[in-house]
Design a protein around this motif. Structure first.
Motif, PDB file in Angstrom:
ATOM      1  N   PRO A   1       0.804  -1.225   0.000  1.00 43.74           N
ATOM      2  CA  PRO A   1       0.000   0.000   0.000  1.00 43.74           C
ATOM      3  C   PRO A   1       0.839   1.278   0.000  1.00 43.74           C
TER       4      PRO A   1
ATOM      5  N   ASN B   1      -0.876  -5.944  -5.615  1.00 40.80           N
ATOM      6  CA  ASN B   1      -1.015  -7.178  -4.841  1.00 40.80           C
ATOM      7  C   ASN B   1      -0.589  -8.356  -5.713  1.00 40.80           C
TER       8      ASN B   1
ATOM      9  N   HIS C   1     -11.728  -6.589   0.923  1.00 40.99           N
ATOM     10  CA  HIS C   1     -10.844  -5.776   1.764  1.00 40.99           C
ATOM     11  C   HIS C   1     -10.622  -6.407   3.144  1.00 40.99           C
TER      12      HIS C   1
ATOM     13  N   ALA D   1      -6.059  -4.780  -1.084  1.00 40.71           N
ATOM     14  CA  ALA D   1      -5.762  -3.832  -0.017  1.00 40.71           C
ATOM     15  C   ALA D   1      -6.646  -2.604  -0.165  1.00 40.71           C
TER      16      ALA D   1
ATOM     17  N   ALA E   1      -7.829   1.318   0.472  1.00 43.02           N
ATOM     18  CA  ALA E   1      -7.339   2.661   0.769  1.00 43.02           C
ATOM     19  C   ALA E   1      -7.929   3.101   2.102  1.00 43.02           C
TER      20      ALA E   1
END
Length: 326
Positions: free
Chosen positions: A58, A120, A238, A255, A257
């Protein structure tokens, strides 16, 4: 998945394959804690048909992964994932075929290509395989868990060189099995069939829901995990729990935000679903392996519409002698 294995044992040892066949125990691959400079990454080791490493980046810096000779074959992030199609390691890490199907020296000129639109990636790597790891006679005779080798993968995050590392652990033959059991279904009573599925190392839970209001099961970090409705069963991509339990071929973890809500994806058209449940797994060594005992209490929070409840369960240790008697 990437990994550089250092096999420490040579002479006077049992081969791993022989161990499995002769009941002398087994060897498993373990991921160690990440170094501080990699703390922002989400790295998981999944054990399926072969060890698989999963990484989500991230950060605003690319993570570069190298093979044993130092050639980069993956760039994860900051916005997408790129693979060097000219690197043998890229292709060897994306197959479950027998070792040696793609030679390690089959690399050509670099051909970087986007292979995933998110930062990812998950991949297999022969260096994580436990088959070549040898276990000394002294370790087997001691009958205790022991480190029998180490692995390390060279990575660079931005301009900082580092490594993702772990070890190989010898696990002696089990003196019993851990059995998960659902003890209370809470507000689901009369609305669902809830069962714990056998699995000494990785027990599972099965839910078949018949209620009219949507049912949401929460993950280990309190996040929405699975949703049961008239549309079937959906998972939150998520969810960190989904990242741990997602079976091969299913929608992958993404992932989120900061501040992002759930991202739902269908995993079943029916209102029934079973999954590996880490919260029901045995926690740590058994102090008195010859005595039946409850070794863990666990629960899965849930919501039916606006009503909060939970599934409660226990995991019991059953010695080998008791299993044989039944």
């Amino acid at each position: 998945m990437f990994i550089l294995a250092s096999l420490l044992w040579t002479a006077g040892a049992y081969g791993h394959g022989a161990d499995a066949e002769s009941g002398k125990g087994t060897v498993r691959v373990v991921l160690d804690a990440l170094p501080p400079e990699l703390a922002a990454l989400r790295v998981q080791l999944r054990r399926t048909l072969a060890p698989q490493l999963l990484v989500a980046n991230p950060t605003d810096q690319p993570l570069t992964v190298s093979d044993e000779q130092g050639r980069a074959f993956l760039r994860i992030g900051p916005e997408a994932t790129e693979g060097d199609l000219g690197a043998a390691a890229f292709h060897r890490s994306n197959t479950l075929m027998a070792p040696g199907t793609i030679p390690a020296d089959a690399s050509g000129k670099p051909r970087w290509t986007m292979v995933e639109a998110t930062p990812n990636w998950g991949w297999f790597d022969l260096r994580l395989r436990t088959d070549p790891v040898d276990v000394p006679h002294s370790v087997v005779d001691a009958g205790k868990r022991a480190t029998v080798g180490r692995w390390s993968v060279s990575v660079t995050l931005g301009g900082t060189a580092s490594a993702i590392a772990g070890h190989f652990e010898y696990v002696p033959p089990a003196r019993g099995i851990a059995q998960a059991q659902v003890t209370d279904t809470g507000a689901l009573q009369g609305l669902a069939l809830v069962r714990a599925m056998p699995g000494s190392a990785r027990p599972g839970v099965f839910v078949s829901y018949r209620g009219n209001k949507p049912l949401t099961l929460m993950g280990a970090e309190g996040e929405p995990f699975l949703k049961f409705s008239r549309n079937g069963v959906e998972t939150n991509l998520h969810s960190p729990t989904w990242a741990t339990v997602a079976p091969p071929g299913s929608p992958g973890f993404v992932a989120a935000a900061e501040g992002a809500g759930a991202r739902w994806a269908s995993v079943s058209r029916s209102r029934s679903y079973g999954w590996i449940e880490p919260r029901a797994a045995s926690a740590g060594p058994i102090e008195d392996a010859d005595r039946p005992q409850v070794i863990k209490h666990w629960n899965i929070p849930l919501r039916i519409g606006d009503t909060a409840s939970r599934i409660d369960g226990v995991t019991r240790w059953v010695p080998v002698a008791n299993v044989a008697a039944n």
